[in-house]
Design a protein around this motif. Sequence first.
Motif, PDB file in Angstrom:
ATOM      1  N   ARG A 274       9.995  64.313  60.386  1.00 15.35           N
ATOM      2  CA  ARG A 274      11.405  64.231  60.900  1.00 15.35           C
ATOM      3  C   ARG A 274      12.109  65.042  60.204  1.00 15.35           C
ATOM      4  O   ARG A 274      12.107  64.946  58.849  1.00 15.35           O
ATOM      5  N   LEU A 275      13.146  65.894  60.606  1.00 13.89           N
ATOM      6  CA  LEU A 275      14.428  66.383  59.951  1.00 13.89           C
ATOM      7  C   LEU A 275      15.378  65.203  59.690  1.00 13.89           C
ATOM      8  O   LEU A 275      15.719  64.686  60.928  1.00 13.89           O
ATOM      9  N   PHE A 288      13.366  66.227  54.607  1.00 14.46           N
ATOM     10  CA  PHE A 288      12.195  65.783  55.525  1.00 14.46           C
ATOM     11  C   PHE A 288      11.672  64.508  55.389  1.00 14.46           C
ATOM     12  O   PHE A 288      11.433  64.342  53.964  1.00 14.46           O
ATOM     13  N   TRP A 357       8.692  76.049  57.842  1.00 14.49           N
ATOM     14  CA  TRP A 357       9.814  76.079  58.346  1.00 14.49           C
ATOM     15  C   TRP A 357       9.870  77.351  59.198  1.00 14.49           C
ATOM     16  O   TRP A 357       9.670  78.269  58.742  1.00 14.49           O
ATOM     17  N   LEU A 396       9.953  72.525  61.283  1.00 15.33           N
ATOM     18  CA  LEU A 396      11.132  72.545  61.634  1.00 15.33           C
ATOM     19  C   LEU A 396      11.270  73.777  62.506  1.00 15.33           C
ATOM     20  O   LEU A 396      10.501  74.712  62.018  1.00 15.33           O
ATOM     21  N   ASN A 443      12.004  68.894  66.105  1.00 12.10           N
ATOM     22  CA  ASN A 443      12.984  69.184  64.788  1.00 12.10           C
ATOM     23  C   ASN A 443      13.528  70.514  65.112  1.00 12.10           C
ATOM     24  O   ASN A 443      13.138  71.605  64.627  1.00 12.10           O
ATOM     25  N   TRP A 444      15.164  70.447  65.284  1.00 13.60           N
ATOM     26  CA  TRP A 444      15.500  71.853  65.679  1.00 13.60           C
ATOM     27  C   TRP A 444      16.828  71.813  64.742  1.00 13.60           C
ATOM     28  O   TRP A 444      17.375  70.794  64.453  1.00 13.60           O
ATOM     29  N   TRP A 445      17.045  73.090  64.105  1.00 20.77           N
ATOM     30  CA  TRP A 445      18.177  73.440  63.106  1.00 20.77           C
ATOM     31  C   TRP A 445      18.810  74.984  63.941  1.00 20.77           C
ATOM     32  O   TRP A 445      18.055  75.609  64.081  1.00 20.77           O
TER      33      TRP A 445
END
Length: 792
Positions: A274-275, A288, A357, A396, A443-445
């Motif tokens: 998980r982020l 993380f 990532w 990610l 997991n989105w950024w």
Amino acid sequence: MLDLAGVWALSDESGQHRIAMMVPGDGISALRDAGAIPDPYHGRNEYGLRWICDRDWTISRSFTHDGSPAELCLEGLDTLATVTLNGVQVLRAANAHRRWRVDVSGALRAGGNEIAVTFRAVLREAAALQAAQPFPVPYHAPNCPLPNGNMLRKPQADFGWDWNIALAPFGIWGGVRLEPKRPRIRDVIVTQRHEPGLARVELQVHAEGEEVTVSLCGVSQKAQVIAGVARLELAVPDPVLWWPAGQGAQVLHDLTLTMGDVSETCRIGLRDLRLISQPDSAGRSFGFRVNGRDVFARGANWIPADALHGRISRENVRDLLQSAVDAHMNMIRIWGGGRYEPDWFYDLCDEMGLMVWQDFMFACHLYPSTPDFLAEVDAEVRDVVARLNHHACLALWCGDNELIGALGWFEESRRDRDRYLVSYDRLNRTVETALHQTLPDPNWWPSSPSPGPMAFGDAWHDDRSGDMHFWSVWHEGRDFDHYRDVSPRFCSEFGFQSYPSLLAIRRFAGPQDMNIAAPVMESHQKNAGGNARIAETMFRYFRFPEGFGNFVYLSQVQQGLAIKTAVTHWRSLKPHCMGTLYWQLNDTWPVCSWSSLDHGGNWKLLHHMARGFYQPVLVAAVPGGGEIRLVGVNDRPGAVALSLQAMAVNMAGQLRPLAEASARLEAPAQTLLTIGAGALAADEMLYFDWQGDDGTAAQDIFAPRPHKAYDLLAPRLTHRVTETAGGWQIALNAAALAHFVAVEADCPGRFSDNAFALLPGRPATLTFTPAQPGPMPRFTLRDLHSATYGAS
């Protein structure tokens, strides 16, 4: 299935060239292999070869087939390609990042067939697309001597970057084959929910058939395919989990999918990754959590393994990734100006425990937001996510590289920020929506760097929230100590340049070019002012080196010191800071750059130093207020009992005890000792070593003043070389303190250590493993005294 890989014929629109080309492969490598052009990487040859990307090129081959219905499948079709089969156009593609599958049954013949792929000139097509935009969409001209790459869904660094050659190659970097038309399993979307003693694995199997059977860890289930998707959930009791490197084993399980006589198997790791990014008293956290454990990310940024994709091999990439693991890294960031890597790349990361990532492929430019461009992006994201999502290593999904910052880089967007911000938001929303509609709860950024969702602030200088790119030391010429002025939550880019090693330089330059101002050397420095910045920094910290070889050596020493300063300080802030990914791990060709690995994989001195500053149990020297704190950092899964000894060392190498400490190190960083002002004499540095009950045994030296301020003594290094099974052993001794001792070989290979301090009475023994068996290499020894004072 008919594999169409192999030898094709390559020709250009002028009829000047007709040669053989291997597919998968690229056209520039084929021209070089045929002797039609010189080596693009040698000398200044690059500039005389840019005509290649301004022509149309065609590859073709013949094959036999029984004429039964079939689909043509292509991967890595780079980029503006028209495919014909027996003279019939079957595909017109404009995206190198997607898989392509097209029904060619109507064009196939029983017996002989002819397939051709025409790659249209990218510069002409990109210029036409730019001219058709409803408003100007600028590209980053200082990075890209070839214009308008932002118009195309092609690796952006192909148009040049501040570390890359600019040739815009073409070709096919993946598979090309004919598959019979029949029921098939297309992709599987994997999501996991973990609870004590149980892993629930939810599957969406995209298939063309009626019923799918899946099995994992002895658990099986069947489901009907409805509207192209079979949905299942497997409950795996007592799951054996996958962990990142250094945290546990990288256990992978076979996930088998069967539909009639069709069967597919992929390997997945059972893990809860998980982020964690939440508002807090400082701003917004970023880190993380793996299987309930917060993991500090230690790593670097990844760019394509070669500028010409036809030169990339799985074996060479494995070596690069293994070098990352050997330097105690557990994460790489696949940067958004390169490409989505092939499936086997992520297989390797799964096996090695390297979290990934993954940027989506947008970097440093502004981009169109027209309906056709966004439709292509939507298809790209859905395809890439469906292909890669099941990999355990995927930590990610990030929307882009530096597109928020790019809004302030161009006159057009500064003058009309609202228009370009809305345009950016349309692109970013397209990426985000396609990701979430393909993969549940990813997991989105949104971008890197970014303070967080719907935040468009300055993440280059504001260190309070999200991930940070910190470039003030390199691009703004600040001192190394400036790394200690910021406290990032997670720093996903920072770097300092050096020259490639002499072994790499000799591949592109002759003896007459061994000067930083020589045209050949300048042509292998793509960052404006880079050579001057390297030299100016040397004046700041060191006495200037004697000779080109020592200049190269010292450039690598100071690069290592810069990154060590940043990493050790930021690790000392744990858990406020939970990750450092330096720029960059590897090179695309032999060039002055920020990499720690030379093009080809040899370790630069930074990589040896990274093996020290990324070790899981570290003691970091943190100066401030006239004192030096020695801070213990523990990234192991459990507590470590540590003992620490601090001593003063003078230039003769004589040690004087200062203090000792012992502690039980948990996850947060902990100050173990404070060395007060005045504890060190003017000619002394701080020497400290530490031992842990996990087997850690390490040491370090901290210089409170620039090295040029110390009057070094000649260490009179001696060495003895003996042959061992598979390599060579080098025993080293010093008569005085020797700083940054480095051994070089005249052939490729791996040293067990380098860039270390050597004290009298404390000999060191290194091993050198050559890449290929052969006679004893010629070894060259360097240290700070010999480089800046003359021969020791």
